[in-house]
Design a protein around this motif. Structure first.
Motif, PDB file in Angstrom:
ATOM      1  N   GLN A 127      -5.671  10.853 -12.815  1.00 37.49           N
ATOM      2  CA  GLN A 127      -6.091  10.410 -14.137  1.00 37.49           C
ATOM      3  C   GLN A 127      -5.486   9.052 -14.496  1.00 37.49           C
ATOM      4  OE1 GLN A 127      -4.822  13.676 -16.594  1.00 37.49           O
ATOM      5  NE2 GLN A 127      -6.624  14.935 -16.144  1.00 37.49           N
ATOM      6  N   ASP A 128      -4.209   8.873 -14.156  1.00 34.91           N
ATOM      7  CA  ASP A 128      -3.510   7.630 -14.511  1.00 34.91           C
ATOM      8  C   ASP A 128      -3.877   6.466 -13.591  1.00 34.91           C
ATOM      9  OD1 ASP A 128      -2.281   9.061 -16.491  1.00 34.91           O
ATOM     10  OD2 ASP A 128      -0.304   9.129 -15.545  1.00 34.91           O
ATOM     11  N   TYR A 129      -4.198   6.777 -12.334  1.00 31.99           N
ATOM     12  CA  TYR A 129      -4.450   5.725 -11.335  1.00 31.99           C
ATOM     13  C   TYR A 129      -5.747   6.005 -10.577  1.00 31.99           C
ATOM     14  CZ  TYR A 129       0.487   5.213 -12.412  1.00 31.99           C
ATOM     15  OH  TYR A 129       1.683   5.085 -13.071  1.00 31.99           O
ATOM     16  N   PRO A 130      -6.869   5.909 -11.257  1.00 32.51           N
ATOM     17  CA  PRO A 130      -8.160   6.260 -10.642  1.00 32.51           C
ATOM     18  C   PRO A 130      -8.566   5.334  -9.501  1.00 32.51           C
ATOM     19  CG  PRO A 130      -8.501   5.232 -12.793  1.00 32.51           C
ATOM     20  CD  PRO A 130      -7.033   5.493 -12.673  1.00 32.51           C
ATOM     21  N   SER A 131      -7.958   4.160  -9.401  1.00 31.48           N
ATOM     22  CA  SER A 131      -8.332   3.224  -8.339  1.00 31.48           C
ATOM     23  C   SER A 131      -7.604   3.496  -7.024  1.00 31.48           C
ATOM     24  CB  SER A 131      -8.053   1.782  -8.775  1.00 31.48           C
ATOM     25  OG  SER A 131      -8.858   1.436  -9.890  1.00 31.48           O
ATOM     26  N   VAL A 132      -6.672   4.444  -7.023  1.00 31.18           N
ATOM     27  CA  VAL A 132      -5.958   4.776  -5.790  1.00 31.18           C
ATOM     28  C   VAL A 132      -6.797   5.737  -4.956  1.00 31.18           C
ATOM     29  CG1 VAL A 132      -3.909   5.868  -4.796  1.00 31.18           C
ATOM     30  CG2 VAL A 132      -3.696   4.417  -6.829  1.00 31.18           C
ATOM     31  N   ASP A 133      -6.939   5.410  -3.695  1.00 34.60           N
ATOM     32  CA  ASP A 133      -7.651   6.274  -2.749  1.00 34.60           C
ATOM     33  C   ASP A 133      -6.619   7.168  -2.060  1.00 34.60           C
ATOM     34  OD1 ASP A 133      -9.369   7.453  -0.960  1.00 34.60           O
ATOM     35  OD2 ASP A 133      -9.517   5.705   0.357  1.00 34.60           O
ATOM     36  N   LEU A 134      -6.479   8.413  -2.528  1.00 31.86           N
ATOM     37  CA  LEU A 134      -5.488   9.333  -1.975  1.00 31.86           C
ATOM     38  C   LEU A 134      -5.949   9.873  -0.626  1.00 31.86           C
ATOM     39  CD1 LEU A 134      -4.213  11.515  -4.965  1.00 31.86           C
ATOM     40  CD2 LEU A 134      -2.854   9.996  -3.528  1.00 31.86           C
ATOM     41  N   ASP A 135      -5.111   9.707   0.362  1.00 34.57           N
ATOM     42  CA  ASP A 135      -5.380  10.195   1.720  1.00 34.57           C
ATOM     43  C   ASP A 135      -4.324  11.257   2.011  1.00 34.57           C
ATOM     44  OD1 ASP A 135      -6.245  10.441   4.359  1.00 34.57           O
ATOM     45  OD2 ASP A 135      -4.979   8.797   5.047  1.00 34.57           O
ATOM     46  N   ILE A 136      -4.668  12.533   1.783  1.00 36.46           N
ATOM     47  CA  ILE A 136      -3.704  13.629   1.855  1.00 36.46           C
ATOM     48  C   ILE A 136      -3.881  14.395   3.160  1.00 36.46           C
ATOM     49  CG2 ILE A 136      -2.818  15.701   0.718  1.00 36.46           C
ATOM     50  CD1 ILE A 136      -4.016  14.662  -1.892  1.00 36.46           C
ATOM     51  N   HIS A 137      -2.769  14.586   3.871  1.00 36.66           N
ATOM     52  CA  HIS A 137      -2.779  15.334   5.127  1.00 36.66           C
ATOM     53  C   HIS A 137      -1.889  16.570   4.959  1.00 36.66           C
ATOM     54  CE1 HIS A 137      -4.486  11.886   7.468  1.00 36.66           C
ATOM     55  NE2 HIS A 137      -3.963  11.220   6.453  1.00 36.66           N
TER      56      HIS A 137
END
Length: 295
Positions: free
Chosen positions: A115-125
């Protein structure tokens, strides 16, 4: 020299397999093979010996590998450093975490973060904590949110976020269920289902048991705490699980001399640049701990 060629080369060297490397890079096997072939043509040397389905690095491949890792890491560090020039926090953030933390700790944190950082592309492993720590050290992940190592690892910084007390449990119909007084010796007479030997949690539990002079009789071992919970609940043995996982299917055993706790938190490489996106997550995690009453 194309960095995509280097990425393919390093991934194949790490996996020991073209097929696995292609899966990790989300490529087809012909596509990753073409990248390696193009790199071999550029440098004028074969990088892999291919004998049937088995591959191994040639002398040229072994010589190139550390340089390829260094180039890729420097490029990644440059991207992370440049991320601080933008007013809006964005870019790609690669993190590794365990299934347990992903299920029981991270959802509210990641909900707030996205919500706070919508421009971050989270790559979760999702992976074992031990594997995540190695991936951070190798530069494959920027952050790990894991069970913290029992002994500090060189070049790996760590920050505890959640204390995670562990409880000795059995299923409701286990012979020890409901016992008001129980000694460690009596517990050790019954089979156990415990985390796999390679895990930090196993080391924490067995070190405490051995300190008190008890050796568990392990019937089954697995990396997944949810599986251990099920095995204990159906009566296959006693186990040691995070208190946050307890429910009506389990009975907690009170053993006065036994107190076990692990620590969950962040790890990152001390010599590599930290992106603005990673710093934002690092700052958010302790705030979440405060709001949840330091659970």
């Amino acid at each position: 020299m194309d960095t995509q060629f280097l990425k393919a080369f390093v991934e194949i060297a790490d996996c020991g397999s073209f097929t696995q490397a292609a899966e990790r890079l989300h490529l087809s096997q012909p596509a990753i093979s073409k990248r390696v072939t193009a790199l071999e043509e550029q440098i004028g040397h074969a990088l892999f010996d291919r004998v049937g389905r088995r591959i191994s690095l040639t002398d040229a491949g072994r010589m190139l590998l550390p340089y390829a890792r260094q180039v890729l890491q420097q490029i990644e560090d440059g991207k992370r450093a440049l991320s601080h020039l933008h007013e809006e926090i964005g870019g790609r953030l690669s993190i590794g975490t365990s299934h347990h933390i992903g299920l029981h700790r991270l959802p509210p944190v990641l909900r707030r973060y996205t919500q706070d950082y919508p421009s971050v592309d989270l790559d979760i492993h999702f992976m074992d904590s031990e594997v995540a720590c190695e991936a951070v050290l190798a530069g494959k992940l920027e952050l790990g949110i894991v069970t913290l190592p029992t002994q500090p690892l060189p070049q790996l910084q760590q920050q505890m976020v959640w204390p995670d007390p562990l409880a000795v449990v059995v299923g409701r119909h286990h012979p020890l269920a409901g016992r008001r007084k129980l000694s460690l010796r009596e517990l050790a007479e019954h089979p156990a289902v415990l985390p796999d030997q390679a895990t930090y949690t196993h080391r924490i539990v067995t070190a405490e048991l051995q300190r008190l002079g008890a050796t568990p009789r392990v019937r089954l071992a697995t990396n997944y705490l949810e599986t251990l919970k099920m095995l204990a609940a159906i009566g296959l043995g006693w186990s040691v699980l995070p208190a946050s996982m307890l429910d009506d299917s389990l009975c907690v055993l009170k053993i006065p001399e036994l107190s076990v706790q692990r620590e969950l938190g962040l790890v990152w490489h001390e010599k590599r640049a930290i992106s603005a996106a990673a710093q934002a997550l690092i700052a958010l995690l302790p705030e979440h701990r405060e709001r949840t009453g330091r659970r």
